[in-house]
Write a protein that holds these residues in place. Structure first.
Motif, PDB file in Angstrom:
ATOM      1  N   LEU A  79       0.429  -1.258  -0.112  1.00  0.00           N
ATOM      2  CA  LEU A  79      -0.164   0.399  -0.119  1.00  0.00           C
ATOM      3  C   LEU A  79       0.346   1.569  -0.403  1.00  0.00           C
ATOM      4  CD1 LEU A  79      -1.482   1.489   3.295  1.00  0.00           C
ATOM      5  CD2 LEU A  79       0.088  -1.081   3.460  1.00  0.00           C
ATOM      6  N   VAL A  80       0.061   2.511  -0.376  1.00  0.00           N
ATOM      7  CA  VAL A  80       1.046   3.922  -0.207  1.00  0.00           C
ATOM      8  C   VAL A  80       0.105   4.832  -0.202  1.00  0.00           C
ATOM      9  CG1 VAL A  80       2.063   5.565  -2.094  1.00  0.00           C
ATOM     10  CG2 VAL A  80       1.891   2.924  -2.746  1.00  0.00           C
ATOM     11  N   ARG A  81       0.829   5.639   1.329  1.00  0.00           N
ATOM     12  CA  ARG A  81       0.485   6.938   1.973  1.00  0.00           C
ATOM     13  C   ARG A  81       0.552   7.269   2.332  1.00  0.00           C
ATOM     14  NH1 ARG A  81      -2.539   5.759   6.802  1.00  0.00           N
ATOM     15  NH2 ARG A  81      -3.663   7.872   6.375  1.00  0.00           N
ATOM     16  N   GLY A  82       1.077   8.874   1.342  1.00  0.00           N
ATOM     17  CA  GLY A  82       1.174   9.729   1.208  1.00  0.00           C
ATOM     18  C   GLY A  82       2.622   9.522   0.734  1.00  0.00           C
ATOM     19  N   LEU A 101      -5.034  -0.417   4.824  1.00  0.00           N
ATOM     20  CA  LEU A 101      -6.361  -0.689   3.425  1.00  0.00           C
ATOM     21  C   LEU A 101      -6.710  -0.161   2.787  1.00  0.00           C
ATOM     22  CD1 LEU A 101      -5.363  -4.593   2.893  1.00  0.00           C
ATOM     23  CD2 LEU A 101      -3.105  -2.739   2.506  1.00  0.00           C
ATOM     24  N   TYR A 102      -7.759   0.143   3.715  1.00  0.00           N
ATOM     25  CA  TYR A 102      -8.810   0.989   2.606  1.00  0.00           C
ATOM     26  C   TYR A 102      -8.600   2.132   3.452  1.00  0.00           C
ATOM     27  CZ  TYR A 102     -11.343  -3.283   5.137  1.00  0.00           C
ATOM     28  OH  TYR A 102     -12.183  -4.088   5.755  1.00  0.00           O
ATOM     29  N   ILE A 103      -8.125   3.201   3.503  1.00  0.00           N
ATOM     30  CA  ILE A 103      -7.620   4.167   3.630  1.00  0.00           C
ATOM     31  C   ILE A 103      -6.204   4.815   2.978  1.00  0.00           C
ATOM     32  CG2 ILE A 103      -9.170   4.858   5.764  1.00  0.00           C
ATOM     33  CD1 ILE A 103      -6.386   5.374   6.590  1.00  0.00           C
ATOM     34  N   ALA A 104      -5.850   3.584   1.854  1.00  0.00           N
ATOM     35  CA  ALA A 104      -4.718   3.883   1.480  1.00  0.00           C
ATOM     36  C   ALA A 104      -4.265   4.646   0.492  1.00  0.00           C
ATOM     37  CB  ALA A 104      -4.194   2.541   1.220  1.00  0.00           C
ATOM     38  N   ASP A 105      -4.275   5.308  -0.286  1.00  0.00           N
ATOM     39  CA  ASP A 105      -4.097   6.154  -1.559  1.00  0.00           C
ATOM     40  C   ASP A 105      -3.514   5.436  -2.844  1.00  0.00           C
ATOM     41  OD1 ASP A 105      -3.737   8.884  -0.377  1.00  0.00           O
ATOM     42  OD2 ASP A 105      -1.530   8.532   0.257  1.00  0.00           O
ATOM     43  N   GLU A 106      -2.532   4.002  -2.731  1.00  0.00           N
ATOM     44  CA  GLU A 106      -2.965   2.869  -3.951  1.00  0.00           C
ATOM     45  C   GLU A 106      -2.202   1.755  -2.908  1.00  0.00           C
ATOM     46  OE1 GLU A 106       0.449   4.153  -6.197  1.00  0.00           O
ATOM     47  OE2 GLU A 106       0.427   6.077  -6.269  1.00  0.00           O
ATOM     48  N   VAL A 107      -3.227   0.432  -3.889  1.00  0.00           N
ATOM     49  CA  VAL A 107      -2.938  -0.961  -3.393  1.00  0.00           C
ATOM     50  C   VAL A 107      -2.646  -1.677  -4.438  1.00  0.00           C
ATOM     51  CG1 VAL A 107      -3.455  -2.652  -2.274  1.00  0.00           C
ATOM     52  CG2 VAL A 107      -4.444  -0.752  -0.635  1.00  0.00           C
TER      53      VAL A 107
END
Length: 304
Positions: A200-203, A245-251
């Motif tokens: 996953l990708v966040r920020g 995962l639900y709030i990720a920018d990308e998965v």
């Protein structure tokens, strides 16, 4: 469904794939006591190259060691492994990309539930390189089945019998109208898909479950992490909660048979803005595809 190409290595020679059989009384059949690896062979004109062949050979060695299969290593050097792979590929003369599956089978008959000192045979065959997940955005479901923990059947060993766990989980997802599943461990943390690692990708930070999270320490997973660091992307390998995962920018997911593929939806929740690859996954897919075919990249490619 894929079918093996016409010629395969079995026992000690290249034979017709239809002639390769294991007895119903062998440990491989009775207990699923085999270990395997799968790697891609890229075809361009008369050129054929295999990806991270030494790492796949090492995976076989390590899987055998973990399970206790002790007759493979003395019989199979890396040079012999490469030579036989070359023979199988040449015998089939593929005209497009294929996957190669190499399996060490314990072929002793009715030895009981043990493994050391038992005979083995190797099979190596080719099949068409058809991805096992959608490449343009998949829908995932959290599995009702938990991932087998390392202290039961270790995920870092690719043991054929252990994949009953994956079959149960993926079939449940398919029956429920999804493309694949997300395994959680016994504590409810994210592991992987039925046969692919998850990211996953966040920020702008790339996050993935660490190798103590009951995952396969995937060769393509390691490739993605190496390429991400080369791109200057911050990488975290750690415990991951499902809600992250639900709030990720990308998965997205990775694997030999999965490629680098985006996730559009998890448990009915849309991920990111579109089913297309996000910017981080897009960059890593391009780098990954280049790595699969380039003889200049990290010494990962073996010319066959």
């Amino acid at each position: 469904m894929a079918t093996p190409h016409d010629k395969m290595f079995f026992g000690d020679s290249i034979i017709d794939s239809r002639e390769a059989t294991l007895g119903v009384a062998t440990s491989a059949v009775l207990y699923g006591l085999s270990v395997y690896t799968v790697f891609p062979v890229h075809v361009s004109g008369t050129s054929r190259t295999a990806f991270r062949l030494r790492d796949h050979y090492q995976r076989l060695l390590e899987s055998c060691k973990i399970i206790g299969i002790d007759s493979f290593a003395p019989q199979w050097t890396f040079d012999r492994f490469v030579s036989v792979v070359r023979e199988v590929v040449a015998a089939n003369d593929p005209q497009s990309e294929v996957y190669v599956r190499a399996t060490v089978h314990v072929d002793e008959s009715i030895p009981g539930t043990r493994v050391r000192g038992l005979s083995t045979t190797m099979s190596i065959f080719l099949y068409d390189a058809v991805p096992i997940v959608p490449q343009d955005g998949m829908r995932l479901k959290t599995s009702v089945w938990r991932r087998i923990p390392d202290n039961a059947i270790p995920s870092r060993a690719k043991v054929n019998g252990a994949y009953v766990n994956s079959v149960l989980a993926k079939q449940d997802a398919i029956d429920s109208g999804f493309d694949d599943c997300i395994f959680l461990d016994i504590n409810g943390h994210v592991c992987e898909l039925s046969a692919a690692n998850i990211f996953l990708v966040r920020g702008g930070v790339l996050i993935t479950p660490d190798v103590t999270s009951d995952i396969l320490d995937g060769i393509n997973r390691r490739t993605i992490l190496t390429l991400a660091r080369e791109e200057g992307i911050e990488v975290h390998e750690r415990t991951v909660d499902l809600t992250e995962l639900y709030i990720a920018d990308e998965v997205f997911v990775s694997g030999t048979s999965a490629g680098v593929a985006p996730v559009h939806q998890i448990d009915g929740r849309t991920i990111g803005d579109s089913p297309a690859l996000g910017p981080v996954a897009s960059t890593l897919r391009k780098r990954h595809q280049a790595a699969l075919t380039s003889v200049e990249s990290h010494d990962w490619v073996t010319v066959l």
